[in-house]
Write an enzyme that holds these catalytic residues in place. Sequence first.
Site, PDB file in Angstrom:
ATOM      1  N   LYS A 133      32.940  37.878  42.666  1.00  0.00           N
ATOM      2  CA  LYS A 133      34.242  38.545  42.670  1.00  0.00           C
ATOM      3  C   LYS A 133      34.925  38.361  44.021  1.00  0.00           C
ATOM      4  CE  LYS A 133      36.060  42.783  40.611  1.00  0.00           C
ATOM      5  NZ  LYS A 133      36.494  42.275  39.299  1.00  0.00           N
ATOM      6  N   ARG A 135      26.522  43.646  42.491  1.00  0.00           N
ATOM      7  CA  ARG A 135      27.433  42.513  42.298  1.00  0.00           C
ATOM      8  C   ARG A 135      28.154  42.181  43.602  1.00  0.00           C
ATOM      9  NH1 ARG A 135      31.738  42.951  37.548  1.00  0.00           N
ATOM     10  NH2 ARG A 135      32.790  44.272  39.062  1.00  0.00           N
ATOM     11  N   GLU A 153      37.310  33.072  30.382  1.00  0.00           N
ATOM     12  CA  GLU A 153      37.692  34.489  30.396  1.00  0.00           C
ATOM     13  C   GLU A 153      39.188  34.660  30.576  1.00  0.00           C
ATOM     14  OE1 GLU A 153      36.375  37.011  33.614  1.00  0.00           O
ATOM     15  OE2 GLU A 153      35.818  35.289  34.823  1.00  0.00           O
TER      16      GLU A 153
HETATM   17  C1  LIG Z   1      36.340  42.308  37.967  1.00  0.00           C
HETATM   18  C2  LIG Z   1      36.483  41.195  36.992  1.00  0.00           C
HETATM   19  C3  LIG Z   1      36.208  41.365  35.618  1.00  0.00           C
HETATM   20  C4  LIG Z   1      35.843  42.697  35.011  1.00  0.00           C
HETATM   21  O1  LIG Z   1      34.657  43.210  35.490  1.00  0.00           O
HETATM   22  P1  LIG Z   1      34.307  44.748  35.293  1.00  0.00           P
HETATM   23  O2  LIG Z   1      33.050  44.934  36.037  1.00  0.00           O
HETATM   24  O3  LIG Z   1      34.139  44.978  33.842  1.00  0.00           O
HETATM   25  O4  LIG Z   1      35.457  45.518  35.843  1.00  0.00           O
HETATM   26  C5  LIG Z   1      36.300  40.258  34.795  1.00  0.00           C
HETATM   27  N1  LIG Z   1      36.671  39.053  35.281  1.00  0.00           N
HETATM   28  C6  LIG Z   1      36.955  38.871  36.583  1.00  0.00           C
HETATM   29  C7  LIG Z   1      37.362  37.521  37.037  1.00  0.00           C
HETATM   30  C8  LIG Z   1      36.872  39.922  37.478  1.00  0.00           C
HETATM   31  O5  LIG Z   1      37.177  39.716  38.767  1.00  0.00           O
END
Ligand SMILES: *Cc1c(COP(=O)(O)O)cnc(C)c1O
Length: 339
Positions: A183, A80, A219
């Site tokens: 991310k 990722r 989300e």
């Molecule tokens: C990091 C993140 C998540 C959660 O991801 P995980 O891999 O489960 O920790 C969800 N939404 C956003 C916007 C994120 O940056």
Amino acid sequence: MQEIEWSKLSFGYYPTAWNVRCYYRDGKWGEIEETQDTNISMHMAATCLHYGQEAFEGLKAFKGKDGKTRLFRVEENALRMNRSCEGIMMPEMPVELFTEMVTKVVKLNIDYLPPYESGASLYIRPLVIGTGPQVGVRPANEYLFIIFVTPVGPYFKDGFKPTPMAILRGYDRAAPLGTGTIKVGGNYAAGIKAGHIAHEKGYSAVLFLDAKEKKYIDECGPANFFGIKGNKYITPKSESILPSITNKSLMQVAKDLGMEVERRPIPVEELAEFDEAGACGTAAVISPILRIDDLDDNHSYVLAKEGEAGPVCTKLYNALRAIQYGDAEDKHGWVTIIE
Ligand SMILES: *Cc1c(COP(=O)(O)O)cnc(C)c1O
């Protein structure tokens, strides 16, 4: 090193001993460096400071009852991070480099890995920043990849309790073909004001809707959303949400527990039909949702009728945590034992 009160730790930065770094210069990643310096020195025209060339990750290490140290799905985080780097024109790194640096920083700080009984864990934060100077908008020619760790307490100190969330229709986090699926820090800057307003009003987080139509659930700030309807685990499919590794794991755990999994657009009104709902991410695994208030629509959806976490959220949470701590069989090969 002074004694740490593991159960009192919050989700904040608690100082540890070492961090690891790797510089990208002249078109390649260099050697892994270990340091106790918590500061970074860089040019004031570094692209991360002006144009947001920054991506990060978050994962955890867990100490098992057997005394072994486990990383949860580290390769998924490496992949990722590469997608994030590719998305904002930063150099990708070999998965092996990522994994080696994570393993190294955890071992260097092993005294900060909380014991099994505490319910705490070691949070691992990798980040990549553009450090090369540019004044025109262009990708940097130099980058720094850092990983630090910090012990974090059990997320639910007062039990696994649902919290209320808010829909604020005046704010968007990410555009459909923007950077919502990677991310990067920029997404957090875009959501920080809405998050602050929600906190001021007593909510734990904002539930963002899709930016284009404002019809579907996207989300919850830094966590994915899921709803439970009968025997179904339902989670949004969207072009502007971050693919959570916790969500991906919960979808598999739900299937393993005999549930049906649906990934599709979820209209806001469908919130009225869910028996339970939660936000999921590395920090909490699952944060059960008490109620969602659509503040501009004066609508309220109750998702934890008795005020307690529902049976399905509880079952999923326990099942995933058991794999992470090594209490349950790791059927899918998610865990890497490093020591
Ligand atoms: C990091 C993140 C998540 C959660 O991801 P995980 O891999 O489960 O920790 C969800 N939404 C956003 C916007 C994120 O940056």
